[in-house]
Design an enzyme around this catalytic site. Structure first.
Site, mmCIF file in Angstrom:
data_model
loop_
_atom_site.group_PDB
_atom_site.id
_atom_site.type_symbol
_atom_site.label_atom_id
_atom_site.label_comp_id
_atom_site.label_asym_id
_atom_site.label_seq_id
_atom_site.Cartn_x
_atom_site.Cartn_y
_atom_site.Cartn_z
ATOM 1 N N VAL A 16 41.548 -44.104 -50.144
ATOM 2 C CA VAL A 16 41.919 -45.518 -50.235
ATOM 3 C C VAL A 16 42.272 -45.900 -51.668
ATOM 4 O O VAL A 16 43.277 -46.563 -51.922
ATOM 5 C CB VAL A 16 40.785 -46.408 -49.712
ATOM 6 C CG1 VAL A 16 41.233 -47.870 -49.706
ATOM 7 C CG2 VAL A 16 40.361 -45.986 -48.323
ATOM 8 N N GLU A 43 34.493 -38.165 -65.877
ATOM 9 C CA GLU A 43 34.586 -39.046 -67.044
ATOM 10 C C GLU A 43 33.601 -40.215 -66.978
ATOM 11 O O GLU A 43 33.150 -40.707 -68.018
ATOM 12 C CB GLU A 43 36.009 -39.587 -67.160
ATOM 13 C CG GLU A 43 37.039 -38.524 -67.498
ATOM 14 C CD GLU A 43 38.460 -39.023 -67.343
ATOM 15 O OE1 GLU A 43 39.357 -38.478 -68.014
ATOM 16 O OE2 GLU A 43 38.702 -39.955 -66.532
ATOM 17 N N SER A 112 33.028 -51.330 -44.881
ATOM 18 C CA SER A 112 33.237 -50.518 -43.684
ATOM 19 C C SER A 112 32.869 -51.322 -42.449
ATOM 20 O O SER A 112 31.974 -52.177 -42.488
ATOM 21 C CB SER A 112 32.376 -49.260 -43.742
ATOM 22 O OG SER A 112 32.347 -48.594 -42.495
ATOM 23 N N SER A 113 33.511 -51.010 -41.335
ATOM 24 C CA SER A 113 33.219 -51.702 -40.083
ATOM 25 C C SER A 113 31.829 -51.373 -39.553
ATOM 26 O O SER A 113 31.319 -52.063 -38.662
ATOM 27 C CB SER A 113 34.261 -51.336 -39.017
ATOM 28 O OG SER A 113 34.242 -49.945 -38.741
ATOM 29 N N CYS A 114 31.176 -50.343 -40.097
ATOM 30 C CA CYS A 114 29.843 -49.971 -39.608
ATOM 31 C C CYS A 114 28.781 -50.983 -40.006
ATOM 32 O O CYS A 114 27.621 -50.855 -39.600
ATOM 33 C CB CYS A 114 29.456 -48.584 -40.104
ATOM 34 S SG CYS A 114 29.062 -48.516 -41.858
ATOM 35 N N TYR A 141 24.011 -45.847 -44.556
ATOM 36 C CA TYR A 141 25.300 -46.187 -45.178
ATOM 37 C C TYR A 141 25.637 -47.654 -44.916
ATOM 38 O O TYR A 141 26.065 -48.377 -45.828
ATOM 39 C CB TYR A 141 26.391 -45.278 -44.621
ATOM 40 C CG TYR A 141 27.777 -45.595 -45.111
ATOM 41 C CD1 TYR A 141 28.178 -45.243 -46.392
ATOM 42 C CD2 TYR A 141 28.700 -46.237 -44.288
ATOM 43 C CE1 TYR A 141 29.460 -45.528 -46.853
ATOM 44 C CE2 TYR A 141 29.984 -46.520 -44.737
ATOM 45 C CZ TYR A 141 30.365 -46.166 -46.012
ATOM 46 O OH TYR A 141 31.632 -46.448 -46.451
ATOM 47 N N LYS A 145 26.372 -50.830 -47.548
ATOM 48 C CA LYS A 145 27.601 -51.634 -47.588
ATOM 49 C C LYS A 145 27.306 -53.118 -47.364
ATOM 50 O O LYS A 145 27.970 -53.986 -47.940
ATOM 51 C CB LYS A 145 28.603 -51.119 -46.562
ATOM 52 C CG LYS A 145 28.982 -49.649 -46.708
ATOM 53 C CD LYS A 145 29.294 -49.231 -48.136
ATOM 54 C CE LYS A 145 30.613 -49.757 -48.636
ATOM 55 N NZ LYS A 145 30.916 -49.231 -50.000
ATOM 56 N N PRO A 168 37.275 -52.644 -43.834
ATOM 57 C CA PRO A 168 38.277 -51.948 -43.036
ATOM 58 C C PRO A 168 37.674 -51.266 -41.814
ATOM 59 O O PRO A 168 36.506 -50.874 -41.798
ATOM 60 C CB PRO A 168 38.825 -50.906 -44.011
ATOM 61 C CG PRO A 168 37.693 -50.631 -44.942
ATOM 62 C CD PRO A 168 36.969 -51.950 -45.081
#
Length: 326
Positions: A16, A43, A112-114, A141, A145, A168
């Site tokens: 993405v 970095e 995320s849609s989860c 997860y 989010k 998304p």
């Protein structure tokens, strides 16, 4: 360029983030006064709070796009739950907190849609957040989010920042992760059916019953949507996200069963054998379709159909699969 805007894109090497960076580079090439700032993981370790704060203080970006995350499919989420919740909590806290400490008032983070409950009404609207239990296979997860959304909301409430979140649906496209164990369902199917067609395998078995339905969005459509939301004036964004100045769903508005998806991938990759389902494997949530009415009311529409997008992704895979992981 005294009036230039410096944008830090975190996670610019991911699927993405790289799509967003390509679009921003195109805008800069067309004359928009943008200065694009990136750092590789080597970095800048985004899980290192001091390193992130020092970076933000030194570079002083005008805006931040947070596309960095630890991601994976059902198997990866189930195998590494501690890594998924820890890394994502740290990345979000450090980047969002570091941006605020450096005086950055504009930020867009990708979720995320989860985040939505396992039994959420379909299609899933933004106000379904925190109304029920999450899908157990990716709960760590999802909690990370959700925390990112609430961190942005809280920054806006307490400090008057303009920190936005887009959620998304399942994304796919060039740059996807095709690892045989840790990838999401669509790239996993592309890899497996490609290998079966190449090797002359007669049968491919897919996880679960094949009945769960999923929505998919090409990553280039996601990049367009992310920048569309990023560019909205604050009053327009606020109208669509009141009362919490929270998040906006991004999706295609259409879903497909896993078995139908497997048949589509089989046709595109040239696999002509049998497709079998393994119901002993987990299905996950039975349906996940996003309500994208808030976004479409603002004038955004997806532009890449699923078959066209899968063909595009498969062509990318054919060019790059020799160097892909696994």
């Amino acid at each position: 360029m005294g009036d230039s805007v410096k944008i830090y894109v975190a996670g610019h090497r991911g699927m993405v983030g790289s799509a967003i960076l390509r679009r921003l580079e195109g805008r800069a090439a067309a004359g928009e006064p943008l200065v694009l700032l990136t750092r590789t993981r080597a970095e800048l370790d985004l899980t290192d709070q001091n390193a992130v704060r020092d970076f933000m203080a030194a570079e002083k970006p005008d805006a931040v796009i947070l596309a960095a995350a630890r991601v994976g499919g059902i198997h990866a989420n189930d195998t590494y739950p501690a890594d998924f919740i820890y890394d994502n909590l740290m990345i979000q806290a450090n980047v969002i907190g570091g941006a605020h400490a450096a005086g950055v008032t504009r930020l867009l983070q990708l979720g995320s849609s989860c985040i939505y409950p396992r039994a959420a009404a379909q299609p899933m609207a933004e106000d379904a957040l925190l109304t029920g239990p999450l899908e157990p296979t990716n709960e760590p997860y999802a909690i990370a989010k959700i925390a990112g959304i609430k961190l942005c909301e809280s920054m806006n409430r307490q400090h008057g920042t303009d920190y936005r979140s887009v959620m998304p649906t399942n994304l796919y496209g060039p740059g996807d992760n095709f690892h045989p164990e840790n990838s999401h369902v669509l790239p996993a199917l592309i890899r497996r059916f490609h290998k079966a067609a190449r090797d002359g395998t007669q049968t491919v078995t897919i996880w679960g019953s094949g009945k769960p339905r999923r929505e998919f969005l090409h990553v280039d459509d996601m990049a367009r949507a992310a920048l569309f939301v990023f560019d909205l004036d604050s009053a327009t964004y606020a109208r669509q996200t009141r009362p919490m100045l929270s998040h906006i769903n991004v999706g295609s508005g259409q879903d497909i069963s896993i078995l139908e998806l497997a048949r589509l991938v089989a046709r595109i990759t040239g696999f002509a054998g049998d497709i079998r389902c393994d119901p002993s494997r987990p299905d996950g949530t039975m349906r996940k379709l996003m309500d994208i009415s808030r976004l479409t009311a603002l004038g955004w529409r997806p532009g890449i159909g699923l078959e066209e997008g899968v063909k595009d992704t498969y062509h990318w895979f054919l060019k790059h699969h020799d160097r892909l992981r696994g």
